[in-house]
Design a protein around this motif. Sequence first.
Motif, PDB file in Angstrom:
ATOM      1  N   LEU A  73       0.822  -1.214   0.000  1.00  0.00           N
ATOM      2  CA  LEU A  73       0.000   0.000   0.000  1.00  0.00           C
ATOM      3  C   LEU A  73       0.850   1.257   0.000  1.00  0.00           C
ATOM      4  O   LEU A  73       0.536   2.231  -0.696  1.00  0.00           O
ATOM      5  CB  LEU A  73      -0.924  -0.011   1.217  1.00  0.00           C
ATOM      6  N   VAL A 129       2.387   2.427  -3.547  1.00  0.00           N
ATOM      7  CA  VAL A 129       1.544   2.879  -4.655  1.00  0.00           C
ATOM      8  C   VAL A 129       1.922   4.312  -5.032  1.00  0.00           C
ATOM      9  O   VAL A 129       1.901   4.687  -6.207  1.00  0.00           O
ATOM     10  CB  VAL A 129       0.059   2.790  -4.277  1.00  0.00           C
ATOM     11  N   TYR A 155       4.312   2.266  -8.393  1.00  0.00           N
ATOM     12  CA  TYR A 155       4.110   0.921  -7.848  1.00  0.00           C
ATOM     13  C   TYR A 155       4.890  -0.111  -8.649  1.00  0.00           C
ATOM     14  O   TYR A 155       5.458  -1.050  -8.085  1.00  0.00           O
ATOM     15  CB  TYR A 155       2.624   0.584  -7.857  1.00  0.00           C
ATOM     16  N   PRO A 164      -5.969   3.375  -8.130  1.00  0.00           N
ATOM     17  CA  PRO A 164      -4.836   3.525  -7.202  1.00  0.00           C
ATOM     18  C   PRO A 164      -3.629   4.164  -7.892  1.00  0.00           C
ATOM     19  O   PRO A 164      -3.310   3.829  -9.033  1.00  0.00           O
ATOM     20  CB  PRO A 164      -4.525   2.075  -6.798  1.00  0.00           C
ATOM     21  N   GLN A 180      -8.837  12.051  -2.902  1.00  0.00           N
ATOM     22  CA  GLN A 180      -7.787  11.031  -2.763  1.00  0.00           C
ATOM     23  C   GLN A 180      -6.463  11.742  -2.541  1.00  0.00           C
ATOM     24  O   GLN A 180      -5.947  12.364  -3.465  1.00  0.00           O
ATOM     25  CB  GLN A 180      -7.725  10.159  -4.020  1.00  0.00           C
TER      26      GLN A 180
END
Length: 659
Positions: free
Chosen positions: A320, A323, A441, A477, A574
């Motif tokens: 996580l 990313v 990522y 993401p 986000q």
Amino acid sequence: MRYHVGSLEREKLLELYKGMLKPRMIEEKMLILLRQGKISKWFSGIGQEAISVGVTQALKESEYILPMHRNLGVFTSRNIPLNRLFSQWQGKQSGFTQGRDRSFHFGTQAYKIIGMISHLGPQLGVADGIALADMLRRKKRVTTVFTGEGATSEGDFHEALNVASVWNLPVLFCIENNGYGLSTPTNEQYKCEHLADRAKGYGMESRIIDGNNILEVYTKVDELCRAIRKRPRPVLLEFKTFRMRGHEEASGTKYVPEKLMKEWGKKDPISNYEDFLVAEGVLTQDYIENLKEEITEEINTNLQLAFDENEVDSIESKELKEVYHDFDYHYIEPKSDSKESIRFVDAISQGLEQSMYRHNELIIMGQDVADYGGVFKITEGFVPKFGKSRVRNTPICESSIVSTAMGLSINGMKAVVEMQFADFVSSGFNPIVNYLAKVHYRWNEKADVVIRMPCGGGVGAGPFHSQTNEAWFTKTPGLKVVYPAFPDDAKGLLNTAINDPNPVLFFEHKGLYRSVKGDVPTDYYTVPFGKAKLLKEGKAMTVVTYGAGVHWALEVLEKHPEIDVDVLDLRTLQPLDTESIYNSVKKTGKLIILQEDTLFGGIASDIAAMVMENCFEYLDAPVKRVGSLETPVPFAKSLETNYLPKNRFEAELIELYQY
């Protein structure tokens, strides 16, 4: 096959031979491992080694090269450690993507190689951006990008060549024309005799090169690179070659006529060159055998290193965290208390201008952003201050410009791209969600790009100029999504977005541009991401909204002073400030979420679900969501008024209050 040695020394002749032999021997070993189930997939470049090796050896080590999945010779010519390549193909930790991607879907700044994504076309625009950065810095470099004849049918191919031509970018566009796009032959893909002929339409030079003749490849590319370094310009190269194995091994080659396979088999670039060097007295059989033993030992030693490596461990926190690129946010206060009451649109312009001064390698790109100042005049007056090299009008080609911004980032610059309207981002959707969003990522590369998104309805602009499409990106993401409602937030958040090395979609509601004013610090400052703003405080319920919805909510609440509520302006979607949402809901026990976007699949749905999962025991009523009708945005005022959720919000607010 005819070879012309010209002025090449014996040492270079041997270097080219070694350069082709190594990837061939690695491939032969990989095909064995594939049959043994020790690697999952392989895209063979057997028969095409002369192109990868000849082109790469003509470049300087400081020059970027963007290969495809048949260009193993690019990686070996840049002397990438074989154990890392083998680990990459086995999905091991020391591979360049740490098991997160396969094949040649990676890049490495250490070796100036930027790998492909499966969508093929965007990397052509990325090459434009890398070359643009070199040109702006006056570095005499060539950027080289590969594609296959199949990908020349993509719009990205046209866009990238057009941009490179208009801007005179020093890019070598290399088409490996190997006869088939998977199983589709060239006569079913294009009508022109030679793909090189397409260069004429772009006012661009082109060459047709025998891709199986290593000396022709090397000498012609070397000559071109020397010329381009002196006089920057793009050149289109078509390498005529053939794919001796399937698109990937599972597909086979049954669709290829046997006669054609035999004809091209006789043109093998390695065996023919080897015979030539032996005949010329440059090579001996003993030398060949010793070299093969040496390469075999290198392959086996490095394979063992890869085999001995443990399988990748999946650590959720690590996955996580990676990313996004690390961003060490610094709150920057205005140097003085000076403020002025300005419009939302002026706050955006002011933030952008001050960021241009702060970051001298920040480039603004978009349609009509230069002398015209953009359709909303946000960059009006920027050209006299920063010049057309930094404030760049672009052709109408959203996909290529987003990719170009990615290339600027790879080469150490920052980019702000203005979508003329947020609706038009659909034409640039692929590189945003598949390149920018995933690049960190995948192989730890930042995408230092801000995409400005003039959005929203209420101005009678109809279905193609009124969408608020943030949900397309909050789902992806790797992207950050910012959506301010007030001028001071707009300026501070834009400054933060430009400082952030991650890709940011910055939504600016057109309806707020000239209708909303506020006191804004005149100096440069920043506002943090992921921190909602509490605009009103109450106990009866929580209202969560953003963008124009903030103003609609406040206007409705003015009519109902008896309704005592918390009003949270999210500001960023986000990252999302879930803590503030949960804390408010736990206090009030009721939640209504207002968004301008159509209801289904929007951010309100996710917030409602998260509150139900995390705050269920605190709720005194069902969570309410209010959004626009499930239709495209209509043009006529009466239709648009009914489409937008403002009036429905008032009714739902009262109903929830009375529950």
